[in-house]
Write a protein that holds these residues in place. Structure first.
Motif, PDB file in Angstrom:
ATOM      1  N   ALA A 247      -3.385   2.495   2.406  1.00  0.00           N
ATOM      2  CA  ALA A 247      -3.422   1.109   3.592  1.00  0.00           C
ATOM      3  C   ALA A 247      -4.098  -0.585   2.775  1.00  0.00           C
ATOM      4  O   ALA A 247      -4.071  -1.285   3.556  1.00  0.00           O
ATOM      5  N   VAL A 248      -4.481  -0.129   1.628  1.00  0.00           N
ATOM      6  CA  VAL A 248      -3.836  -1.981   1.312  1.00  0.00           C
ATOM      7  C   VAL A 248      -2.896  -2.682   1.239  1.00  0.00           C
ATOM      8  O   VAL A 248      -2.778  -4.416   1.398  1.00  0.00           O
TER       9      VAL A 248
ATOM     10  N   GLY B 198     -11.087   4.475  -6.761  1.00  0.00           N
ATOM     11  CA  GLY B 198     -10.972   4.390  -5.163  1.00  0.00           C
ATOM     12  C   GLY B 198      -9.731   3.623  -5.243  1.00  0.00           C
ATOM     13  O   GLY B 198      -9.093   3.900  -4.138  1.00  0.00           O
ATOM     14  N   TRP B 199      -8.582   4.471  -6.285  1.00  0.00           N
ATOM     15  CA  TRP B 199      -7.016   4.146  -5.995  1.00  0.00           C
ATOM     16  C   TRP B 199      -6.569   4.807  -5.781  1.00  0.00           C
ATOM     17  O   TRP B 199      -5.195   5.379  -6.487  1.00  0.00           O
TER      18      TRP B 199
ATOM     19  N   SER C 133      -2.723  -3.586   4.743  1.00  0.00           N
ATOM     20  CA  SER C 133      -3.482  -5.154   5.366  1.00  0.00           C
ATOM     21  C   SER C 133      -2.730  -6.626   5.254  1.00  0.00           C
ATOM     22  O   SER C 133      -3.738  -7.196   6.020  1.00  0.00           O
TER      23      SER C 133
ATOM     24  N   ARG D 101      -3.129   7.373  -3.443  1.00  0.00           N
ATOM     25  CA  ARG D 101      -2.129   6.907  -2.839  1.00  0.00           C
ATOM     26  C   ARG D 101      -2.174   6.183  -1.311  1.00  0.00           C
ATOM     27  O   ARG D 101      -1.932   5.253  -0.678  1.00  0.00           O
ATOM     28  N   ASP D 102      -3.483   7.065  -0.310  1.00  0.00           N
ATOM     29  CA  ASP D 102      -4.558   6.227   0.777  1.00  0.00           C
ATOM     30  C   ASP D 102      -4.698   4.802   0.851  1.00  0.00           C
ATOM     31  O   ASP D 102      -4.442   4.328   1.272  1.00  0.00           O
ATOM     32  N   GLN D 103      -5.774   4.616  -0.477  1.00  0.00           N
ATOM     33  CA  GLN D 103      -5.886   3.615  -0.497  1.00  0.00           C
ATOM     34  C   GLN D 103      -4.896   2.613  -0.474  1.00  0.00           C
ATOM     35  O   GLN D 103      -4.595   1.301  -0.375  1.00  0.00           O
TER      36      GLN D 103
END
Length: 426
Positions: free
Chosen positions: A362-363, A354-355, A366, A357-359
């Protein structure tokens, strides 16, 4: 194929010889008709391909590096036996177009250390062959590859061959100490080089420039593991910096904490106004100081990478990206600041579901505080190696800024005397 390769080499040698004969005046040229004081024009020839310093794929902690460094020791023993190399006289900066006795000395010096092809080795003219050789020398010594002999480059050029040999002999012992199994995936931070490399399956995956501990706030030598990533972290000012940095800055500027978005909390967790504290006493040491998140101001930037250790240090991002372009990157209070932190973190989290480059992106966008534990902790080695060689025969040197080689501070070190190893946070 062999004939073709020899022909190209012969053509290079012949072309170089003609070019240098023109430059030296043994063959008439249009330059002879110009003002004698005018500098020679730059040559357009490129350096020999085998002289180039490429991006290294061999880990600094590897049997191949040990073997290459042992070969370098033999090479430098031979250089020392033959009398070492000459010094380059101080004076004006040397660059393309310079013409002087100093350039002659520079050529001789660069040939002696293998940075300049002997076929291009003589004469008073600083041309593109010499520029490429200077760039090669600068790359081997961790300097910006400008091709200009400035004060920093001149200082490194004039380190005696015997001192370089001693450096190699000291560091081969350090390299051999890491001859065991370091892990399938690991990180090496070489403090004198102010650099970080990630290694996977025996090959360097990525290189990162770094900012490391100041001479009086040294980054510790250690073996540990990366265990957790903190996105958009708070920064809590460590006790060691409250007296050294924070109080003096508040005395000079009462708005310092407000401007830097640093909040003050008492032992009950209640926020306290800066104006309620007597900054001329030790009262300020009784409070906690926490900087708000936000990469523009927060000293940790977007990311902090936690590593288990008793020193209170870690690896992190920084809002001061300009430091990564400097030759002297001994700037922190013990922690290590890493360039291209998103690439570095993506590699660390590679096996954490779940981690991707996109994630990660994104974080960070945020601004939310998020902590992620690595599914598989990654081995981390903070080392102190000031001299080593690579399998392609390139010999690297870095300044002994912490005075651990037994030969005093390196040429790039400041005049600040070395202190016992500090244990502060960033």
């Amino acid at each position: 194929m062999i004939v073709s390769r020899l022909s190209r080499r012969a053509l290079f040698a012949a072309t170089a010889s003609v070019a240098f004969a023109v430059a030296l005046g043994s063959i008439p040229s249009k330059a002879d008709d110009q003002d004698a004081a005018q500098a020679e024009w730059p040559q357009s020839y490129e350096a020999s391909p085998h002289m180039t310093v490429g991006r290294e794929a061999t880990p600094i902690l590897s049997p191949a590096t040990v073997e290459a460094t042992e070969a370098a020791i033999q090479k430098y023993q031979d250089i020392v036996t033959r009398g070492g190399w000459n010094t380059v006289p101080a004076g004006a900066e040397l660059r393309v177009g310079s013409k002087s006795k100093a350039v002659e000395a520079l050529r001789e010096r660069l040939v002696a250390s293998g940075d300049l092809d002997p076929v291009a080795g003589a004469g008073p003219v600083f041309d593109s062959f010499v520029e490429a050789a200077v760039q090669r020398f600068q790359a081997r010594n961790g300097l910006s590859q400008t091709g200009v002999v400035n004060e920093a480059t001149l200082t490194e050029l004039n380190v005696p061959a015997a001192a370089r040999l001693q450096q190699l002999e000291t560091n081969i012992v350090r390299l051999k100490a890491y001859s065991g199994d370091l892990g399938a995936r690991y990180v090496v931070a070489n403090i004198p080089a102010a650099s970080v490399e990630t290694v996977e399956n025996g090959v360097v995956y990525s290189h990162h420039a770094a900012g490391v501990g100041k001479i009086d706030r040294q980054s510790p030598i250690m073996q540990t593991k990366a265990t957790e990533i903190n996105f958009n972290p708070f920064w809590t000012v460590p006790p060691s910096l409250i007296k050294k940095d924070l109080i003096p800055k508040m005395k000079a500027d009462p708005n310092y904490l407000t401007d830097e978005k640093i909040r003050i909390f008492n032992k009950d967790g209640q926020e306290v106004s800066p104006s309620s504290i007597d900054w001329n006493s030790n009262e300020a040491t009784n409070f906690k100081y926490r900087q708000d998140t936000g990469a523009d101001l927060n000293s940790l930037g977007f990311v902090r990478i936690n590593i288990s250790n008793p020193y209170g240090v870690y690896i992190h991002d920084t809002p001061s990206k300009g430091i990564f372009g400097d030759d002297f990157r001994f700037v922190s209070s013990g922690c290590i600041r890493v360039q291209d932190v998103r690439d570095y973190v993506a590699w660390l989290l590679k096996d954490t579901p779940g981690w991707g480059r996109d994630q990660i992106d994104a974080v960070i966008r945020s601004g939310d505080r998020v902590d992620v534990k690595l599914a598989q902790p990654v081995n981390v080695y903070w080392i102190y190696v000031t001299a080593w060689a690579t399998p392609d025969g390139i010999v690297q040197f870095r300044p002994d800024v912490y005075q651990r080689d037994g030969s005093g501070p390196g040429p790039l070190a400041s005049a600040v005397p070395a202190q016992p190893m500090a244990l502060p946070q960033e």
